[in-house]
Motif scaffolding. Structure first.
Motif, PDB file in Angstrom:
ATOM      1  N   ASP A   1      26.536  21.116  48.570  1.00  0.00           N
ATOM      2  CA  ASP A   1      26.687  19.829  48.084  1.00  0.00           C
ATOM      3  C   ASP A   1      28.156  19.589  47.286  1.00  0.00           C
ATOM      4  OD1 ASP A   1      24.204  19.182  49.153  1.00  0.00           O
ATOM      5  OD2 ASP A   1      23.161  19.815  47.259  1.00  0.00           O
ATOM      6  N   LYS A   2      28.947  20.320  47.449  1.00  0.00           N
ATOM      7  CA  LYS A   2      30.328  20.350  46.871  1.00  0.00           C
ATOM      8  C   LYS A   2      31.587  20.151  47.860  1.00  0.00           C
ATOM      9  CE  LYS A   2      28.878  22.357  42.332  1.00  0.00           C
ATOM     10  NZ  LYS A   2      27.534  22.223  42.685  1.00  0.00           N
ATOM     11  N   LYS A   3      31.114  19.632  48.946  1.00  0.00           N
ATOM     12  CA  LYS A   3      32.328  19.482  50.026  1.00  0.00           C
ATOM     13  C   LYS A   3      33.418  18.423  49.396  1.00  0.00           C
ATOM     14  CE  LYS A   3      33.362  18.145  54.910  1.00  0.00           C
ATOM     15  NZ  LYS A   3      34.011  19.353  55.159  1.00  0.00           N
ATOM     16  N   GLY A   4      34.821  18.902  49.497  1.00  0.00           N
ATOM     17  CA  GLY A   4      35.826  18.290  48.954  1.00  0.00           C
ATOM     18  C   GLY A   4      35.862  18.372  47.387  1.00  0.00           C
ATOM     19  N   ARG A   5      35.143  19.008  46.746  1.00  0.00           N
ATOM     20  CA  ARG A   5      35.110  19.297  45.320  1.00  0.00           C
ATOM     21  C   ARG A   5      35.200  20.676  44.801  1.00  0.00           C
ATOM     22  NH1 ARG A   5      30.424  17.515  43.348  1.00  0.00           N
ATOM     23  NH2 ARG A   5      29.315  17.299  45.424  1.00  0.00           N
ATOM     24  N   THR A   6      35.749  21.544  45.789  1.00  0.00           N
ATOM     25  CA  THR A   6      35.667  22.969  45.614  1.00  0.00           C
ATOM     26  C   THR A   6      37.378  23.568  45.966  1.00  0.00           C
ATOM     27  OG1 THR A   6      33.358  23.388  46.066  1.00  0.00           O
ATOM     28  CG2 THR A   6      34.756  25.227  45.691  1.00  0.00           C
ATOM     29  N   VAL A   7      37.662  24.510  44.928  1.00  0.00           N
ATOM     30  CA  VAL A   7      39.062  24.859  45.231  1.00  0.00           C
ATOM     31  C   VAL A   7      38.756  26.424  45.056  1.00  0.00           C
ATOM     32  CG1 VAL A   7      41.449  25.070  44.539  1.00  0.00           C
ATOM     33  CG2 VAL A   7      40.383  23.030  44.836  1.00  0.00           C
ATOM     34  N   PHE A   8      39.458  27.319  45.651  1.00  0.00           N
ATOM     35  CA  PHE A   8      39.367  28.722  45.400  1.00  0.00           C
ATOM     36  C   PHE A   8      40.871  29.381  45.362  1.00  0.00           C
ATOM     37  CE2 PHE A   8      36.321  27.315  48.635  1.00  0.00           C
ATOM     38  CZ  PHE A   8      35.184  27.704  48.047  1.00  0.00           C
ATOM     39  N   LEU A   9      40.915  30.379  44.445  1.00  0.00           N
ATOM     40  CA  LEU A   9      42.296  30.888  44.026  1.00  0.00           C
ATOM     41  C   LEU A   9      41.973  32.276  44.330  1.00  0.00           C
ATOM     42  CD1 LEU A   9      43.160  27.935  42.785  1.00  0.00           C
ATOM     43  CD2 LEU A   9      44.606  29.292  41.291  1.00  0.00           C
ATOM     44  N   ASN A  10      42.664  33.328  44.924  1.00  0.00           N
ATOM     45  CA  ASN A  10      42.497  34.712  45.059  1.00  0.00           C
ATOM     46  C   ASN A  10      43.608  35.273  44.404  1.00  0.00           C
ATOM     47  OD1 ASN A  10      40.234  34.440  46.442  1.00  0.00           O
ATOM     48  ND2 ASN A  10      40.712  35.604  48.126  1.00  0.00           N
ATOM     49  N   PHE A  11      43.541  35.962  43.469  1.00  0.00           N
ATOM     50  CA  PHE A  11      44.314  36.833  42.635  1.00  0.00           C
ATOM     51  C   PHE A  11      44.658  38.422  43.363  1.00  0.00           C
ATOM     52  CE2 PHE A  11      43.392  33.294  39.973  1.00  0.00           C
ATOM     53  CZ  PHE A  11      44.510  33.091  39.273  1.00  0.00           C
ATOM     54  N   VAL A  12      45.769  38.492  44.225  1.00  0.00           N
ATOM     55  CA  VAL A  12      45.666  39.736  44.755  1.00  0.00           C
ATOM     56  C   VAL A  12      46.751  40.629  43.829  1.00  0.00           C
ATOM     57  CG1 VAL A  12      46.146  41.044  46.886  1.00  0.00           C
ATOM     58  CG2 VAL A  12      45.569  38.581  46.864  1.00  0.00           C
ATOM     59  N   LEU A  13      46.241  41.003  42.877  1.00  0.00           N
ATOM     60  CA  LEU A  13      46.927  41.616  41.578  1.00  0.00           C
ATOM     61  C   LEU A  13      45.984  42.987  41.194  1.00  0.00           C
ATOM     62  CD1 LEU A  13      47.962  38.559  39.495  1.00  0.00           C
ATOM     63  CD2 LEU A  13      49.091  39.477  41.282  1.00  0.00           C
ATOM     64  N   GLN A  14      46.615  44.112  40.883  1.00  0.00           N
ATOM     65  CA  GLN A  14      45.961  45.300  40.447  1.00  0.00           C
ATOM     66  C   GLN A  14      44.823  45.245  41.231  1.00  0.00           C
ATOM     67  OE1 GLN A  14      45.311  45.237  36.227  1.00  0.00           O
ATOM     68  NE2 GLN A  14      44.462  47.224  36.330  1.00  0.00           N
ATOM     69  N   VAL A  15      44.678  45.450  42.756  1.00  0.00           N
ATOM     70  CA  VAL A  15      43.763  45.470  43.722  1.00  0.00           C
ATOM     71  C   VAL A  15      42.972  46.631  43.413  1.00  0.00           C
ATOM     72  CG1 VAL A  15      43.058  45.545  45.963  1.00  0.00           C
ATOM     73  CG2 VAL A  15      45.140  44.146  45.145  1.00  0.00           C
ATOM     74  N   SER A  16      42.141  46.835  42.637  1.00  0.00           N
ATOM     75  CA  SER A  16      41.236  48.194  42.375  1.00  0.00           C
ATOM     76  C   SER A  16      40.448  48.503  43.447  1.00  0.00           C
ATOM     77  CB  SER A  16      40.607  47.965  40.937  1.00  0.00           C
ATOM     78  OG  SER A  16      39.949  46.717  41.025  1.00  0.00           O
ATOM     79  N   PRO A  17      39.747  49.643  43.340  1.00  0.00           N
ATOM     80  CA  PRO A  17      39.061  50.106  44.717  1.00  0.00           C
ATOM     81  C   PRO A  17      37.605  49.530  44.381  1.00  0.00           C
ATOM     82  CG  PRO A  17      39.555  51.753  43.030  1.00  0.00           C
ATOM     83  CD  PRO A  17      40.525  50.740  42.896  1.00  0.00           C
ATOM     84  N   ALA A  18      37.229  49.252  43.353  1.00  0.00           N
ATOM     85  CA  ALA A  18      35.567  48.875  43.300  1.00  0.00           C
ATOM     86  C   ALA A  18      35.720  47.829  42.239  1.00  0.00           C
ATOM     87  CB  ALA A  18      35.044  50.010  42.462  1.00  0.00           C
ATOM     88  N   CYS A  19      34.538  46.928  42.290  1.00  0.00           N
ATOM     89  CA  CYS A  19      34.003  45.802  41.350  1.00  0.00           C
ATOM     90  C   CYS A  19      34.422  46.133  40.046  1.00  0.00           C
ATOM     91  CB  CYS A  19      32.477  45.669  41.817  1.00  0.00           C
ATOM     92  SG  CYS A  19      32.052  44.029  41.032  1.00  0.00           S
ATOM     93  N   ASP A  20      34.666  44.844  39.487  1.00  0.00           N
ATOM     94  CA  ASP A  20      35.062  44.548  38.004  1.00  0.00           C
ATOM     95  C   ASP A  20      33.621  44.812  37.403  1.00  0.00           C
ATOM     96  OD1 ASP A  20      37.746  44.515  38.632  1.00  0.00           O
ATOM     97  OD2 ASP A  20      37.614  42.031  38.543  1.00  0.00           O
ATOM     98  N   CYS A  21      32.675  45.156  37.920  1.00  0.00           N
ATOM     99  CA  CYS A  21      31.322  45.267  37.137  1.00  0.00           C
ATOM    100  C   CYS A  21      31.307  46.652  36.708  1.00  0.00           C
ATOM    101  CB  CYS A  21      30.150  44.956  38.153  1.00  0.00           C
ATOM    102  SG  CYS A  21      29.970  43.299  38.597  1.00  0.00           S
ATOM    103  N   TYR A  22      32.139  47.506  37.033  1.00  0.00           N
ATOM    104  CA  TYR A  22      32.173  48.808  36.432  1.00  0.00           C
ATOM    105  C   TYR A  22      32.777  48.803  34.947  1.00  0.00           C
ATOM    106  CZ  TYR A  22      30.506  51.057  40.522  1.00  0.00           C
ATOM    107  OH  TYR A  22      29.791  51.451  41.813  1.00  0.00           O
ATOM    108  N   PRO A  23      32.450  49.810  33.989  1.00  0.00           N
ATOM    109  CA  PRO A  23      33.080  49.728  32.806  1.00  0.00           C
ATOM    110  C   PRO A  23      34.368  50.544  32.991  1.00  0.00           C
ATOM    111  CG  PRO A  23      31.197  51.405  32.648  1.00  0.00           C
ATOM    112  CD  PRO A  23      31.230  50.585  34.083  1.00  0.00           C
TER     113      PRO A  23
END
Length: 373
Positions: free
Chosen positions: A268-290
Motif C-alpha cells: 500500500d505504499k507505491k510511490g511513497r517509498t525510497v531505498f538507500l543502500n550504504f555499501v560501506l564497511q561491508v561486514s560478513p554477517a548481520c548487524d544483529c551480532y554483538p
C-alpha cells in the motif's frame, strides 16, 4: 524496463561533504515531491546490536531526517524487535540500545518509534495470494505510516548470503510472529536445563501452548506444538531466556518468504517509498551480532532507488566487481568473483532477487546513474 539506481562514490570535491551526497541522492529520487505535507514517514533502519560497530552512523540518518523535514514530512526512526533474545528484543532495551548507539533525538533530530510494540506482538494482518504465503504480520506502525524511507547497511548474511533493502523490509518490518514464520516451521523449544517452571510463558501465551511437563524429576514446562500458533510471545517474556527458536527453515524457502514479506509491507505504499543502500564497511554477517568482522571489500559508496530489487542487484554487482580485502573472509576472491558465494558456499543469493522479481516487487534490470557531487 530497467529501473533507475543512483550512485555516489566517496570522492569529494571542494566544499562538498559526504552528507551533501546523501542530499543529492534524495533529490534524484524525488523525495521532495513524494510525501504530502505533514506525512508521517517511517525511516526504517537497523540500530545495531549492542557491541556492533558496523551499523549506519547516526550522522547519515540525521541528514535524511533534515531532507524529509525540508520536504514538509514528519519523520520518525523505526525498527522492530528481534526474534532472538538480545539487546533489541523488546521496546525498552531496544530504545536503550538505539540511544547508546547514537540515535538520540539530540543527534538525529527525530523520535524513535518501535514499530511492533512493547514485545513485538503489535501488527496488522495483510492478505496476499503469493506462491509461498497467503497472510502476513506487518509491524503496525510501519503499516500505518504514510511513507517509508529504507536505510540499509549492505552486508553479508548467514541465511540469505547478503542483507540488503529486501531483507531490511521483509524481515525488518515483520512483527515477531512474522519473523518466526520466516525462520521456522515448528514451535519454539524450551531448554529443560534453563527452565525453572515459573509459568510466565503460560501466563502470556494466548492459546495456552506452554504446559507443565509430565513424568520429569525437575519441574519444567514444555510447548504443546498442536496448540502453538507461532506468535513468539513466550520467547520474549521468558525471564530465564529458556525458550529458543528452532531455526529449521531451509535457506531457499526462507529467502522466498522474506521477499514475499517485503511485498506485503510495500503493498500500500507505491510511490511513497525510497531505498538507500550504504555499501560501506561491508561486514560478513548481520548487524544483529554483538560484534562485526573485517570488511569484505573497500568502502564503495551509497545507492538510491525506488526499486528494492534493482538497488540490491546493483549493490551485489558493485561488491562483486571488487577484489576481496586482504585479511577479510573473501581475500581469495578477485575482481569479478562472487564474494557472497565465497563467503557462504551453500547459499544461492539469487533466489531472493529472482523470487522478488517474479512476484512483482521490482526488476533486476537497472540503469546505474552516477551522480557527480
Amino acid at each position: 524496463m530497467a529501473s533507475r539506481v543512483y550512485f555516489v562514490d566517496l570522492h569529494l570535491k571542494k566544499k562538498t561533504t559526504l552528507l551533501d551526497k546523501v542530499s543529492a541522492l534524495l533529490e534524484a529520487v524525488g523525495v521532495s515531491g513524494r510525501f504530502r505535507k505533514g506525512a508521517l514517514v517511517a525511516v526504517k533502519l537497523h540500530f545495531g546490536e549492542a557491541g556492533n560497530l558496523a551499523h549506519l552512523r547516526p550522522q547519515w540518518v540525521r541528514r535524511v531526517v533534515e531532507e524529509l523535514r525540508r520536504a514538509g514530512a514528519r519523520p520518525f526512526l523505526t525498527d522492530t524487535n528481534t526474534l532472538y533474545r538480545g539487546s533489541r528484543s523488546d521496546a525498552v532495551v531496544h530504545l536503550e540500545t538505539a540511544i547508546r548507539n547514537g540515535f538520540d533525538f539530540a543527534v538525529v533530530g527525530a523520535p524513535i518509534v518501535i514499530a511492533d510494540g512493547l514485545r513485538g506482538n503489535t501488527y496488522e494482518r495483510v492478505e496476499m495470494d503469493l506462491p509461498v504465503l497467503k497472510e502476513f504480520y506487518v509491524a503496525k506502525e510501519i503499516a500505518r505510516a504514510d511513507g517509508l524511507v529504507v536505510l540499509t547497511h549492505f552486508k553479508g548474511h548467514e541465511l540469505s548470503a547478503f542483507g540488503g533493502a529486501i531483507k531490511n523490509v521483509g524481515m525488518g518490518c515483520a512483527a515477531r510472529k512474522g519473523k518466526l514464520e520466516q525462520h521456522s516451521t515448528v514451535a519454539p523449544k524450551i531448554d529443560k536445563k534453563r527452565c525453572v517452571a515459573c509459568g510466565t510463558c503460560a501466563e502470556f501465551c494466548p492459546v495456552g501452548a506452554p504446559e507443565p511437563a509430565k513424568g520429569v524429576k525437575k519441574p519444567r514446562y514444555r510447548i504443546n506444538e498442536k496448540r502453538c500458533i507461532g506468535c513468539g510471545e513466550c520467547i520474549a517474556v521468558c525471564p530465564q531466556e529458556a525458550i529458543r527458536v528452532q531455526w529449521n527453515e531451509k535457506a531457499e524457502l526462507f529467502m522466498r518468504k522474506m521477499a514475499e514479506y517485503a511485498a506485503a509491507v510495500l503493498r500500500d505504499k507505491k510511490g511513497r517509498t525510497v531505498f538507500l543502500n550504504f555499501v560501506l564497511q561491508v561486514s560478513p554477517a548481520c548487524d544483529c551480532y554483538p560484534f562485526n568482522d573485517y570488511p569484505l571489500v573497500r568502502d564503495l559508496g551509497i545507492l538510491a532507488s525506488e526499486d528494492p530489487v534493482a538497488i540490491d542487484q546493483a549493490s551485489v554487482d558493485l561488491v562483486n566487481r571488487e577484489a576481496g580485502l586482504p585479511g577479510s573472509k573473501t581475500e581469495a576472491a578477485g575482481p569479478g568473483e562472487d564474494k557472497f558465494r565465497a563467503l557462504y558456499p551453500g547459499l544461492n543469493w539469487e533466489i531472493t532477487l529472482e523470487h522478488a522479481e517474479r512476484i512483482g516487487l521490482g526488476t533486476r534490470e537497472y540503469e546505474l546513474i552516477r551522480l557527480e557531487v
